[in-house]
Design an enzyme around this catalytic site. Structure first.
Site: not given
Length: 187
Positions: A35-36
């Protein structure tokens, strides 16, 4: 090597987002460690000197730290699959940072970004036949809001393919105020 620039999420926000996994059947969920918030996709780089130019360009970023929050669920339609997203509250500071990254990467010889900047965290991918379920998922998660996160660095990631899934490996971090000694003419 396939590269992109992003904001890495703090562990507690990744854990909160991971709790949404499995809440819609048939979704290919993105691992929490991936996740980013994508700021700029660079693409495939095969020449070492190009990587060095990109690294040098990113090391020249200047901005003041700021806070941002994730808020609301959404859907992004794609060519092969659609995506479940958590959007990012737009701020002038985030837009300015992304625009600066775009400018310096163009000057470093990267092609212009193909897509308009739409900050979000991709949680999973699903087929177009599941859009009805996805709309219900969005409605049930639409009030989501993360605690604010502090943006004091950006990360250059490499995307590797492993066992049919992407693994994102941080290659370099660029701080808002690097601890580089000033040269005499800058003092």
């Amino acid at each position: 090597m396939r590269l992109f620039v992003a904001l890495a999420l703090p562990a507690d926000i990744r854990e909160t987002l991971a709790l949404m996994r499995g809440s819609m059947p048939g979704v290919q969920w993105v691992p929490a460690e991936n996740h980013h918030i994508g700021l700029r996709f660079i693409g495939e780089i095969t020449e070492r000197h190009r990587l060095e130019e990109i690294d040098l360009a990113l090391s020249r970023l200047t901005w003041k730290p700021f806070e941002l929050s994730l808020a609301q669920a959404d859907i992004r339609e794609g060519l092969n699959a659609d995506s479940l997203l958590i959007t990012v509250e737009r701020t002038p500071q985030l837009d300015a940072l992304q625009a600066q990254i775009e400018r310096i990467l163009r000057r470093a010889g990267c092609a212009p970004a193909r897509r308009r900047f739409q900050p979000a965290v991709t949680l999973g991918h699903f087929s177009a036949g599941q859009r009805g379920d996805a709309i219900q998922w969005v409605q049930s998660h639409n009030l989501f809001r993360s605690k604010p996160m502090f943006v004091d660095h950006v990360t250059l990631f490499e995307s590797l393919r492993s066992l049919g899934q992407h693994v994102y490996v941080p290659r370099a971090e660029y701080a808002w105020q690097p601890e580089i000694p000033l040269t005499p003419e800058e003092e």
